[in-house]
Design an enzyme around this catalytic site. Structure first.
Site, short mmCIF file in Angstrom:
data_model
loop_
_atom_site.label_atom_id
_atom_site.label_comp_id
_atom_site.label_asym_id
_atom_site.label_seq_id
_atom_site.Cartn_x
_atom_site.Cartn_y
_atom_site.Cartn_z
N HIS A 1 -8.77 -19.90 7.85
CA HIS A 1 -9.39 -21.21 7.58
C HIS A 1 -8.56 -22.05 6.62
O HIS A 1 -8.76 -23.26 6.54
CB HIS A 1 -10.81 -21.01 7.04
N ASP B 1 -10.31 -13.82 9.93
CA ASP B 1 -9.95 -14.88 8.97
C ASP B 1 -8.62 -14.59 8.28
O ASP B 1 -8.50 -14.73 7.06
CB ASP B 1 -11.07 -15.07 7.95
N SER C 1 -8.97 -18.37 -1.70
CA SER C 1 -8.89 -17.90 -0.32
C SER C 1 -7.46 -17.52 0.04
O SER C 1 -6.52 -18.28 -0.17
CB SER C 1 -9.39 -18.99 0.63
#
Length: 623
Positions: free
Chosen positions: A166, A197, A295
């Site tokens: 993402h 992911d 992230s």
């Protein structure tokens, strides 16, 4: 007269005190003449913490030193060297990296490993150009984001930067920046695993491509490239941590520009839904802070091995200190899948492809004739205990699954590859830990064969079949490709997807009856490869489609009495149609809306609509 007025002499009651003070002054003067003038101590204006030998005193003190003294305070030496207010050139990162002698002599092995680990964590800059899923021929306004990543050595491929999928989704420009540097390096998104992911970035300016040797370094002939690649440290992967193991999250979260390190412990290990694609995979829950920007950053153990990748948290005010990490086992599966596909995007994670019910109810088990065995000893003693037959009952087998035609409805799955299955659908993971059966199945690869012990009509049987990724009728993403669409006489058709429903706000509040109907199709199984849910998204007004302008969010079932399987199939039916009319039938099957248009004018009307709305192509289809 002045004395009487008390102007030049004190009053009588103070004369005794003044006489005493005058006598004391005479004594001090005589002592000074005999012993010499005392030195007044110099007071320095800086403050330092009190010595650790007096821990109870918390205030600061002023260090006093006589100018004639040769003893200097250690803090004064630091100030004179300039190390207190600003690092000296010998301690700067640039000097350490450029001076091998300083690096070897000053840092011990642990410090070298720590420095190399921190230097392997990079900051990822991305400019996103996401499509508008409601107007699929257009893109939304560009957005920018920052996230984290780290250097890893992919077997058979070479050095790459790993981050979250993402973080680079629909990224038109992706750059990475090394720790302590101002230069940004262009990166190419080489492999994306939306289900887990994760993504791999190729940075040619940092890691020159190898020449047919399959390693991270270049060939022996290219010494410059070899030296350049050798300066980078590929972070190793470690085992899945245990509960209460301490871990550290490395990355570049919001709130600053430099590298941030947060510490926590592993709180939970179980199957979780990954928000990027809705896939249920094994995940670690930690209590360390995972904020926007973390992230893609590595989560390391005490040995500085990567045990996971930070990827998501819980956005609720009532929940604090909950962050989720992609465990190293899922990371290894992703890397192996990429290697098997020669550096391309992975195939995904496998599933049995069955819908099942739990057997926690005793009456349910009796109905299925599941018997208990009485031959299980208790701790090696002569005593016996009843050994329960446990498992889950199959309710439906998806047509695209490898189990289709092998498993049947009402079969009870007792064990998979010798691993006994509980009545709650879980299997043993480690001592004191249980996870869903999917935790084991997702560790397999496409084509791997599983052996199931099942209970069918009162008998125990053994069956085998290959596993593979199982797709849903409504995709959760388009793998960074633009959404498909088809324009026919102003009617805009698209393929139903999770991003389309998210753009409609389907999961927030009640929107419309049509959207609620489409939301119920999300978990529908895929009957045939390539099938799609074709949706009438909107109608671009034209004289030829007057009266239909309020038709939107409708599920197309048939075209000219032929069931529509996908946008590509619909485009083929329209082009091959010889009927003078085009009849579109929408859900529900009985009593749904009906649209009739002129087939002979379709090409003309479609061209006029596309011209008016600056649409380059009347259709974009999935491959």
């Amino acid at each position: 007269q002045l004395e009487r007025l008390h102007l030049l002499s004190p009053p009588p009651y103070t004369r005794g005190c003044l006489d005493w003070i005058m006598s004391l002054a005479i004594i001090v003067t005589i002592t000074t003449l005999i012993c010499g003038v005392p030195t007044v101590p110099t007071v320095h204006s800086f403050s330092v913490p009190i010595s650790s030998t007096v821990p109870s005193i918390r205030h600061d003190y002023r260090y006093r030193r006589s100018p004639s003294s040769n003893i200097s305070h250690p803090l004064q030496a630091q100030i004179e060297q300039g190390d207190l207010f600003w690092p000296s050139p010998s301690s700067s990162i640039e000097s350490v990296q450029s001076s091998d002698e300083y690096y070897d002599e000053t840092l011990d092995e642990e410090e070298k490993l720590l420095t190399a680990t921190l230097d392997s964590v990079v900051k990822v800059y991305a400019t996103h150009s996401e499509p508008d899923f409601l107007i699929p021929w257009q893109k939304q306004h560009q957005t920018t984001s920052t996230s984290s990543g780290f250097v890893i050595d992919v077997p058979g491929i070479g050095f790459r930067v790993m981050t979250n999928a993402h973080s680079v989704e629909y990224g038109s420009v992706v750059q990475v920046q090394l720790r302590g540097e101002d230069e940004k390096h262009a990166a190419v998104v080489e492999a994306v695993g939306n289900e887990c992911d994760l993504a791999l970035l190729r940075v040619d300016s940092l890691f020159p491509p190898a020449e047919e040797n399959g390693s991270g370094a270049a060939s022996d002939d290219d010494t410059d490239d070899t030296d350049k690649t050798a300066t980078f440290f590929a972070m190793p992967l470690g085992p899945i941590p245990s509960l209460q193991d301490e871990v550290e999250v490395l990355g570049y979260p919001s709130g600053g520009d430099s590298l941030c390190v947060t510490k926590g412990v592993v709180s939970r290990i179980e199957m979780q839904e990954y928000a990027q694609a809705g896939e249920r995979l094994l995940a670690l829950q930690i209590d360390a802070a995972i904020n926007p920007g973390n992230s893609g950053g590595p989560v390391v153990n005490e040995e500085l091995e990567v045990v996971g990748v930070a990827f998501q948290g819980i956005d609720e005010e009532s929940i604090e200190n909950v962050g989720y990490v992609v465990p190293s086992s899922v990371v290894l599966h992703f890397l192996e899948d990429v290697r098997r596909n020669q550096g391309g995007s992975p195939k995904g994670f496998c599933h049995l492809g069955i819908d099942c019910s739990f057997l926690e109810n005793e009456t349910f088990r009796k109905f299925l004739k599941l018997t208990d065995e009485n031959d299980a000893p208790i701790n090696g003693s002569g005593a016996k205990r009843r050994k329960r037959s446990t498992g889950v009952v199959v309710r439906k087998v998806q047509p695209t699954s490898g189990a289709y035609g092998i498993l049947q409805s009402m079969d009870v799955v007792l064990a998979v590859d010798g691993i006994r299955l509980g009545n709650d659908g879980k299997i043993p993971f480690r001592r004191g830990e249980r996870v869903d059966l999917g935790g084991y199945i997702t560790s397999l690869f496409k084509g791997d064969e599983v052996h199931l012990t099942i209970w069918r009509e009162g008998k125990e049987m053994e069956v085998s079949f290959p596993v593979s990724p199982v797709k849903h009728l409504v995709p959760s993403h388009f793998s960074n490709a633009p959404p498909p669409y088809l324009i026919c006489s102003g009617l805009v058709f698209t393929a139903l997807s999770v991003p389309y429903l998210e753009a409609k706000g389907a999961w927030n509040d009640f929107y419309t009856v049509n959207v609620s109907y489409l939301l119920g199709l999300v978990n529908s199984p895929l009957e045939r490869e390539g099938d799609e849910v074709v949706v009438l998204a909107q109608v671009l007004a034209h004289r030829a489609n007057l009266g239909y302008e309020n038709h939107f969010d409708l599920h197309l079932l048939k075209f000219n009495d032929v069931e529509v399987r996908s946008l590509r199939h619909l485009n083929k039916l329209i082009n091959e149609s010889k009927d003078p009319f085009m009849k579109f039938e929408f859900a529900p099957k009985d009593g749904g809306r009906l649209v009739i248009l002129d087939r002979n004018r379709n090409d003309e009307v479609t061209a006029e609509v596309c011209s008016e709305h600056s649409i380059g192509k009347p259709f974009v289809l999935r491959e």
